[in-house]
Design a protein around this motif. Structure first.
Motif, short mmCIF file in Angstrom:
data_model
loop_
_atom_site.label_atom_id
_atom_site.label_comp_id
_atom_site.label_asym_id
_atom_site.label_seq_id
_atom_site.Cartn_x
_atom_site.Cartn_y
_atom_site.Cartn_z
N GLN A 230 0.81 -1.22 0.00
CA GLN A 230 0.00 0.00 0.00
C GLN A 230 0.84 1.27 0.00
O GLN A 230 0.63 2.18 -0.80
CB GLN A 230 -0.95 0.01 1.21
CG GLN A 230 -2.14 -0.93 1.06
CD GLN A 230 -3.05 -0.88 2.27
OE1 GLN A 230 -2.66 -0.37 3.32
NE2 GLN A 230 -4.25 -1.42 2.14
N THR A 233 2.81 1.74 -3.39
CA THR A 233 1.98 2.10 -4.54
C THR A 233 1.43 3.52 -4.42
O THR A 233 1.23 4.19 -5.43
CB THR A 233 0.81 1.11 -4.69
OG1 THR A 233 0.09 1.03 -3.46
CG2 THR A 233 1.29 -0.27 -5.07
N SER A 234 1.20 3.97 -3.20
CA SER A 234 0.65 5.32 -3.03
C SER A 234 1.73 6.40 -3.04
O SER A 234 1.43 7.58 -3.22
CB SER A 234 -0.14 5.40 -1.71
OG SER A 234 0.72 5.16 -0.60
N PRO A 237 5.30 6.43 -8.00
CA PRO A 237 4.63 6.10 -9.27
C PRO A 237 5.32 4.99 -10.06
O PRO A 237 4.64 4.19 -10.70
CB PRO A 237 4.67 7.44 -10.04
CG PRO A 237 4.79 8.49 -8.98
CD PRO A 237 5.61 7.86 -7.89
N ARG A 240 4.26 1.79 -8.54
CA ARG A 240 2.84 1.55 -8.80
C ARG A 240 2.61 1.06 -10.22
O ARG A 240 1.87 0.10 -10.46
CB ARG A 240 2.03 2.83 -8.57
CG ARG A 240 0.53 2.64 -8.78
CD ARG A 240 -0.25 3.93 -8.57
NE ARG A 240 0.13 4.95 -9.53
CZ ARG A 240 0.76 6.08 -9.21
NH1 ARG A 240 1.09 6.32 -7.96
NH2 ARG A 240 1.07 6.96 -10.14
N ASP A 241 3.27 1.68 -11.20
CA ASP A 241 3.10 1.27 -12.60
C ASP A 241 3.59 -0.16 -12.81
O ASP A 241 2.93 -0.96 -13.49
CB ASP A 241 3.86 2.23 -13.51
CG ASP A 241 3.25 3.63 -13.51
OD1 ASP A 241 2.10 3.77 -13.04
OD2 ASP A 241 3.92 4.58 -13.97
N GLU A 244 1.13 -2.63 -11.07
CA GLU A 244 -0.12 -2.80 -11.80
C GLU A 244 0.09 -3.61 -13.07
O GLU A 244 -0.75 -4.45 -13.43
CB GLU A 244 -0.72 -1.44 -12.12
CG GLU A 244 -1.22 -0.69 -10.87
CD GLU A 244 -1.74 0.69 -11.19
OE1 GLU A 244 -1.52 1.16 -12.35
OE2 GLU A 244 -2.35 1.33 -10.31
N ALA A 263 -4.06 -7.61 -7.57
CA ALA A 263 -3.73 -6.34 -6.90
C ALA A 263 -4.65 -6.08 -5.72
O ALA A 263 -4.21 -5.63 -4.65
CB ALA A 263 -3.81 -5.19 -7.90
N LEU A 267 -3.31 -5.73 -1.85
CA LEU A 267 -3.52 -4.46 -1.15
C LEU A 267 -4.47 -4.58 0.03
O LEU A 267 -4.76 -3.60 0.70
CB LEU A 267 -4.02 -3.41 -2.13
CG LEU A 267 -3.03 -3.02 -3.23
CD1 LEU A 267 -3.66 -2.04 -4.22
CD2 LEU A 267 -1.75 -2.43 -2.64
#
Length: 282
Positions: A230, A233-234, A237, A240-241, A244, A263, A267
């Motif tokens: 968490q 990803t927050s 970037p 996170r990319d 995902e 995902a 999470l």
């Protein structure tokens, strides 16, 4: 066979895929076997040499080597620079059935001080490292840094953090202020200057960190926990990319088998579902 079917098809006899094994050099390092291969290839990129695999007289007859262009590194070979970065793939195979395959790419040339941007955006928490001799010296350094930031409101925290690490001596008694903005930085530095505990302030004062408890996370079945990505990803970037994209690839293979996207499970949106083998080792 997997290497021949994937990488071996895009090479030719003049430029085959070169294959080696770190175990021939240092033996099987058990839990460190995977990272040993990574270290080997990073050093190979750094020195521009593909290391020789020892104790190989001829390729195994159990493999159909004619199915693609893959050759064993029976001798060290130069790895020259060309119009693209050097790349290598490292495979690790666990006894539990967990297999890992990592693609490494040569890092770009280090950015010099003149090339660095003077103003870099703050992403997540920025560590402001302060050191001194004794508690009084550490407190004094923290107060002086707080005053300096007040007098220079145009300075970015990332610039200050980099200067503290690169241009200051590291004295025995140390403290770190973790801050997401200038307000948090000032509050943390002033608390450190007063010798007080505060969120985001960590001190050593010549010994182990006084606050905080040690946690050991054992890998294998059990290293996963709901919500484990968490914060990353927050905050970042790039992570996170990549996260995902990877989950999307897994979801495509799990269609018809897994009722929830990977995902969402990682999470923590489905509680302890991540502990089911379907999601732990998809």
């Amino acid at each position: 066979q997997a290497l021949l079917a994937t990488y071996g098809q895009d090479h030719d006899a003049e430029q085959p895929l070169w294959l080696g094994s770190v175990k021939s050099n240092i033996g099987h390092t058990q839990a460190a076997a995977g990272v040993a291969g990574v270290i080997k290839m990073v050093m190979a990129m750094r020195h521009g040499v593909l290391p020789r695999t020892l104790h190989v007289d001829e390729p195994s007859p159990q493999v159909d080597w004619s199915a693609g262009h893959v050759e064993l590194l029976t001798e060290a070979r130069p790895w020259p620079e060309n119009d693209r970065p050097r790349r290598a793939a490292v495979s690790g195979f666990g006894v539990s059935g967990t297999n890992a395959h990592v693609i490494l790419e040569q890092a770009p040339e280090p950015v010099t001080g003149e090339q660095r941007a003077d103003s870099a955006p703050v992403v997540g928490l920025v560590p402001l490292a302060v050191s001194g001799r004794g508690s009084a010296g550490l407190a004094g350094q923290a107060d002086r840094l707080a005053s300096y930031l007040e007098e220079h409101p145009d300075l970015e925290l990332t610039t200050v953090a980099r200067s503290l690490l690169e241009s200051r001596g590291q004295l025995p008694d140390r403290g770190v202020v973790l801050a997401a903005d200038r307000e948090q930085a000032m509050a943390g530095l002033r608390a450190l200057g007063r010798g007080e505990q505060a969120p985001g302030v960590i001190t050593t004062e010549g010994g182990p960190v006084k606050e905080g408890r040690l946690a050991v996370l054992f890998t294998g079945q059990g290293s996963q926990y709901p919500g484990m990505a968490q914060t990353l990803t927050s905050t970042f970037p790039v992570f996170r990319d990549a996260f995902e994209e990877t989950c999307a690839q897994l979801d495509a293979h799990l269609t018809g088998h897994a009722p929830h996207p990977v995902a969402d499970v990682v999470l923590g949106e489905h509680g302890d579902l991540i502990h089911q083998t379907l999601y732990t080792q998809p």
